[in-house]
Design a protein around this motif. Structure first.
Motif, PDB file in Angstrom:
ATOM      1  N   UNK A 189       0.826  -1.205   0.000  1.00 44.57           N
ATOM      2  CA  UNK A 189       0.000   0.000   0.000  1.00 44.57           C
ATOM      3  C   UNK A 189       0.860   1.254   0.000  1.00 44.57           C
ATOM      4  N   UNK A 190       0.461   2.217  -0.832  1.00 52.65           N
ATOM      5  CA  UNK A 190       1.138   3.501  -0.846  1.00 52.65           C
ATOM      6  C   UNK A 190       2.459   3.461  -1.576  1.00 52.65           C
ATOM      7  N   UNK A 191       3.395   4.369  -1.232  1.00 49.18           N
ATOM      8  CA  UNK A 191       4.676   4.439  -1.940  1.00 49.18           C
ATOM      9  C   UNK A 191       5.589   3.275  -1.572  1.00 49.18           C
ATOM     10  N   UNK A 192       6.276   2.734  -2.582  1.00 46.17           N
ATOM     11  CA  UNK A 192       7.280   1.692  -2.393  1.00 46.17           C
ATOM     12  C   UNK A 192       8.563   2.179  -3.059  1.00 46.17           C
ATOM     13  N   UNK A 193       9.587   2.480  -2.254  1.00 52.17           N
ATOM     14  CA  UNK A 193      10.855   2.961  -2.801  1.00 52.17           C
ATOM     15  C   UNK A 193      11.672   1.782  -3.307  1.00 52.17           C
ATOM     16  N   UNK A 194      12.079   1.844  -4.564  1.00 46.52           N
ATOM     17  CA  UNK A 194      12.868   0.786  -5.189  1.00 46.52           C
ATOM     18  C   UNK A 194      14.216   1.390  -5.586  1.00 46.52           C
ATOM     19  N   UNK A 195      15.180   1.259  -4.676  1.00 46.09           N
ATOM     20  CA  UNK A 195      16.476   1.913  -4.835  1.00 46.09           C
ATOM     21  C   UNK A 195      17.595   0.921  -4.583  1.00 46.09           C
ATOM     22  N   UNK A 196      18.816   1.352  -4.851  1.00 44.56           N
ATOM     23  CA  UNK A 196      19.987   0.575  -4.467  1.00 44.56           C
ATOM     24  C   UNK A 196      20.094   0.551  -2.943  1.00 44.56           C
ATOM     25  N   UNK A 197      20.775  -0.461  -2.384  1.00 43.23           N
ATOM     26  CA  UNK A 197      20.943  -0.489  -0.930  1.00 43.23           C
ATOM     27  C   UNK A 197      21.668   0.739  -0.389  1.00 43.23           C
ATOM     28  N   UNK A 198      22.572   1.280  -1.197  1.00 45.42           N
ATOM     29  CA  UNK A 198      23.271   2.511  -0.832  1.00 45.42           C
ATOM     30  C   UNK A 198      23.348   3.395  -2.068  1.00 45.42           C
ATOM     31  N   UNK A 199      23.135   4.699  -1.915  1.00 46.59           N
ATOM     32  CA  UNK A 199      23.202   5.578  -3.083  1.00 46.59           C
ATOM     33  C   UNK A 199      24.628   5.672  -3.622  1.00 46.59           C
ATOM     34  N   UNK A 200      24.738   6.142  -4.846  1.00 40.84           N
ATOM     35  CA  UNK A 200      26.038   6.271  -5.502  1.00 40.84           C
ATOM     36  C   UNK A 200      26.193   7.695  -6.037  1.00 40.84           C
ATOM     37  N   UNK A 259      18.002   5.647   0.930  1.00 38.64           N
ATOM     38  CA  UNK A 259      17.948   4.336   0.288  1.00 38.64           C
ATOM     39  C   UNK A 259      16.987   3.439   1.054  1.00 38.64           C
ATOM     40  N   UNK A 260      16.665   2.298   0.459  1.00 38.40           N
ATOM     41  CA  UNK A 260      15.693   1.378   1.034  1.00 38.40           C
ATOM     42  C   UNK A 260      16.083  -0.037   0.636  1.00 38.40           C
ATOM     43  N   UNK A 261      15.728  -0.998   1.464  1.00 39.28           N
ATOM     44  CA  UNK A 261      16.087  -2.392   1.185  1.00 39.28           C
ATOM     45  C   UNK A 261      14.983  -3.162   0.465  1.00 39.28           C
ATOM     46  N   UNK A 262      13.864  -2.502   0.161  1.00 42.98           N
ATOM     47  CA  UNK A 262      12.727  -3.234  -0.430  1.00 42.98           C
ATOM     48  C   UNK A 262      13.081  -3.887  -1.754  1.00 42.98           C
ATOM     49  N   UNK A 263      13.861  -3.205  -2.590  1.00 46.95           N
ATOM     50  CA  UNK A 263      14.204  -3.789  -3.889  1.00 46.95           C
ATOM     51  C   UNK A 263      14.966  -5.094  -3.696  1.00 46.95           C
TER      52      UNK A 263
END
Length: 284
Positions: A189-200, A259-263
């Motif tokens: 539900x709602x926003x799901x951030x799909x990012x790398x574990x750490x930004x670059x 960042x987020x771990x969801x991806x």
């Protein structure tokens, strides 16, 4: 039934391919501008119907029987994109969809120098007010590494304006994650951030490129106005150059640093790193 728009495009085309590994083709439908381009899906048993964000009646027909509808963001640079998205959302509601999903972007909001993020924010607002369950897939940046980095393989330098931390995800990973969400028994539900574990940063790209090629690749910071002037000298319209510049400006305000771990959880593995993506670019 799960209906996917833009299924002849790169992102949602890959999403459908992954989805067909998870659910029977009879449960999948696509809404496309040109059904002839989706013949390969029809041949697999996928329901193919014509639909366009500019044709509400056709959209409603293409969304019929949908439990879920995945809307890809419009790439029509000449259109009122927010109006197109509202038309698509309203058509999905009218067709009786129980959940609407939308490919948004990480960092979406109205308070950013990068214009597409305000378009996504307005679309998300309309989706949240639709009255049905909704999910937005806030993907990290993805696309053509050549456009992001420039001709580094020929020049040995990544010469771009100052940047900051951001996520550059592989489009294949974004598509696989979308399919996992669509096929899941658990609601997202709602926003799901799909990012790398750490930004670059672009310096990280330069470091990875150096290691992959065995030769030093420099990250050179170019003054904003000089970069715009150089782009214009190379035939890029000023408006297009400033549009790209706004992305770099947004990164250096820390707008994409979270960042987020969801991806990783959705993929069941770490997403492809910048080194993995550069290796693919080098391989051609």
């Amino acid at each position: 039934m799960i209906i996917v728009t833009g299924a002849t495009g790169t992102l949602n085309g890959a999403t459908v391919d992954h989805l067909l590994k998870r659910v029977p083709p009879a449960r999948v439908g696509v809404s496309v501008r040109d059904p002839e381009r989706a013949k390969h899906l029809a041949d697999q048993g996928v329901r193919v119907r014509q639909g366009s964000y500019d044709e509400p009646a056709a959209l409603r027909h293409s969304f019929a029987d949908a439990e879920q509808v995945l809307l890809v963001s419009s790439s029509d640079a000449t259109a009122d994109v927010v109006a197109q998205h509202r038309t698509a959302i309203d058509a999905a509601v009218a067709a009786g969809a129980r959940r609407i999903l939308y490919t948004s972007a990480h960092g979406t909001g109205f308070d950013t120098p990068y214009p597409p993020l305000a378009i996504h924010a307005a679309t998300e607002d309309h989706l949240a007010a639709s009255g049905v369950a909704w999910t937005v897939l806030r993907n990290g940046f993805y696309g053509d590494l050549g456009q992001l980095l420039g001709p580094w393989q020929a020049t040995g330098v990544i010469a771009k304006p100052a940047d900051g931390p951001f996520s550059w995800v592989d489009r294949r990973d974004a598509a696989e994650a979308a399919a996992a969400i669509l096929a899941s028994d658990s609601p997202f539900d709602g926003p799901v951030d799909l990012t790398l574990p750490s930004p670059v940063t672009l310096a990280d790209f330069a470091s990875a490129a150096s290691e992959l090629t065995g030769r030093h690749v420099d990250r050179i910071v170019v003054d904003d106005e000089k970069w715009v002037a150089d782009e214009m000298a190379n035939g890029v319209p000023e408006a297009a150059a400033r549009f790209t510049l706004s992305m770099f400006q947004a990164t250096r305000t820390g707008h994409f640093a979270r960042s987020d771990s969801k991806l990783s959880r959705l993929l069941g593995r770490e997403p492809r790193s910048v080194a993995d993506q550069l290796a693919d670019q080098i391989a051609g």
